[in-house]
Design a protein around this motif. Sequence first.
Motif, PDB file in Angstrom:
ATOM      1  N   TYR A 146      13.440  -7.634   2.224  1.00 46.56           N
ATOM      2  CA  TYR A 146      11.999  -7.835   2.092  1.00 46.56           C
ATOM      3  C   TYR A 146      11.684  -9.321   2.080  1.00 46.56           C
ATOM      4  CZ  TYR A 146      11.737  -2.915   0.965  1.00 46.56           C
ATOM      5  OH  TYR A 146      11.823  -1.550   1.032  1.00 46.56           O
ATOM      6  N   CYS A 148       8.290 -12.151   1.312  1.00 47.23           N
ATOM      7  CA  CYS A 148       6.915 -12.429   0.917  1.00 47.23           C
ATOM      8  C   CYS A 148       6.431 -13.526   1.843  1.00 47.23           C
ATOM      9  CB  CYS A 148       6.799 -12.873  -0.537  1.00 47.23           C
ATOM     10  SG  CYS A 148       5.092 -13.301  -0.974  1.00 47.23           S
ATOM     11  N   ARG A 167       9.013   2.527  -2.752  1.00 47.88           N
ATOM     12  CA  ARG A 167       8.070   1.426  -2.569  1.00 47.88           C
ATOM     13  C   ARG A 167       8.798   0.111  -2.325  1.00 47.88           C
ATOM     14  NH1 ARG A 167       4.683   0.038  -7.001  1.00 47.88           N
ATOM     15  NH2 ARG A 167       6.516   0.448  -8.233  1.00 47.88           N
ATOM     16  N   SER A 170       7.704  -6.103  -5.445  1.00 50.39           N
ATOM     17  CA  SER A 170       6.689  -7.158  -5.511  1.00 50.39           C
ATOM     18  C   SER A 170       7.360  -8.509  -5.354  1.00 50.39           C
ATOM     19  CB  SER A 170       5.956  -7.107  -6.851  1.00 50.39           C
ATOM     20  OG  SER A 170       5.225  -5.912  -6.945  1.00 50.39           O
ATOM     21  N   CYS A 171       6.592  -9.502  -4.985  1.00 52.08           N
ATOM     22  CA  CYS A 171       7.097 -10.864  -4.817  1.00 52.08           C
ATOM     23  C   CYS A 171       7.787 -11.313  -6.101  1.00 52.08           C
ATOM     24  CB  CYS A 171       5.952 -11.816  -4.477  1.00 52.08           C
ATOM     25  SG  CYS A 171       6.484 -13.538  -4.330  1.00 52.08           S
ATOM     26  N   THR A 172       8.975 -11.862  -5.951  1.00 51.22           N
ATOM     27  CA  THR A 172       9.741 -12.312  -7.115  1.00 51.22           C
ATOM     28  C   THR A 172       9.358 -13.722  -7.535  1.00 51.22           C
ATOM     29  OG1 THR A 172      11.486 -13.028  -5.627  1.00 51.22           O
ATOM     30  CG2 THR A 172      11.729 -10.856  -6.630  1.00 51.22           C
ATOM     31  N   PHE A 175       3.905 -13.205  -8.792  1.00 58.13           N
ATOM     32  CA  PHE A 175       3.546 -11.793  -8.866  1.00 58.13           C
ATOM     33  C   PHE A 175       2.214 -11.486  -8.188  1.00 58.13           C
ATOM     34  CE2 PHE A 175       1.275 -13.506 -12.422  1.00 58.13           C
ATOM     35  CZ  PHE A 175       0.131 -12.726 -12.511  1.00 58.13           C
ATOM     36  N   HIS A 176       1.272 -12.427  -8.191  1.00 52.09           N
ATOM     37  CA  HIS A 176      -0.045 -12.130  -7.612  1.00 52.09           C
ATOM     38  C   HIS A 176      -0.002 -12.057  -6.085  1.00 52.09           C
ATOM     39  CE1 HIS A 176      -0.754 -16.334  -6.440  1.00 52.09           C
ATOM     40  NE2 HIS A 176      -0.243 -16.660  -7.611  1.00 52.09           N
ATOM     41  N   HIS A 177       1.124 -12.388  -5.468  1.00 47.28           N
ATOM     42  CA  HIS A 177       1.266 -12.207  -4.025  1.00 47.28           C
ATOM     43  C   HIS A 177       1.385 -10.728  -3.670  1.00 47.28           C
ATOM     44  CE1 HIS A 177       2.770 -16.523  -2.969  1.00 47.28           C
ATOM     45  NE2 HIS A 177       1.511 -16.500  -3.350  1.00 47.28           N
ATOM     46  N   GLY A 178       1.763  -9.924  -4.644  1.00 46.41           N
ATOM     47  CA  GLY A 178       1.819  -8.482  -4.430  1.00 46.41           C
ATOM     48  C   GLY A 178       3.091  -8.019  -3.759  1.00 46.41           C
ATOM     49  N   VAL A 179       2.971  -6.946  -3.002  1.00 52.42           N
ATOM     50  CA  VAL A 179       4.113  -6.264  -2.396  1.00 52.42           C
ATOM     51  C   VAL A 179       4.674  -7.073  -1.234  1.00 52.42           C
ATOM     52  CG1 VAL A 179       4.815  -4.135  -1.215  1.00 52.42           C
ATOM     53  CG2 VAL A 179       3.179  -4.035  -3.086  1.00 52.42           C
TER      54      VAL A 179
END
Length: 184
Positions: A146, A148, A167, A170-172, A175-179
């Motif tokens: 994956y 980001c 699923r 999420s961005c490591t 976090f607000h970057h999402g999936v």
Amino acid sequence: MVLLSEIAVEPAVVGDDLSAAAAVEAMTSAGVDALVVRSADGHVLAALDEPALATLADTDAPLAELADQMPALIVLGAEPDEFSDEELTDLAEMVSATSSPAVLLVGGARPVGVVFRRSLASALSLTSMAMDATRAGNPNVPALRYVCVKCTPPSFQLLRAPEPDGRAPSCTRLFHHGVMEAVR
């Protein structure tokens, strides 16, 4: 078969409020070859070696302001410790494609080790490197790589097994970057 614990090194963990020069000093005083930079909210920004850190040392700016100049972040779960030749080859391909100097190993949510690019190269078995252009695998298995694309530079994650609910993680880094997006 390779044990991650045998090729990983323990990193020093510093905050992103330090300058690059202060981070080099922290790394030297800790007697380690790897450095993990964490933001104030605990998210990892980078896993660096001394040469990567030296490229940032021209300024007194805090590491947080230099995040866009840091190499891509590749995150890998530290468990299970055993790593197959196929997994190692996959990881080496990702490190090569991103020019990242290191891979961050996480246990739970905390950094537990760093595997340098040179350690991956040493651990690769020549017999595990396929010389044909055919990729083996089951097309019904969800992606394990994956990225980001909102991170600068991009943040990568290589899962050891698909998420239980299928699923994407999420961005490591933020976090607000999402999936994160699957890399095929």
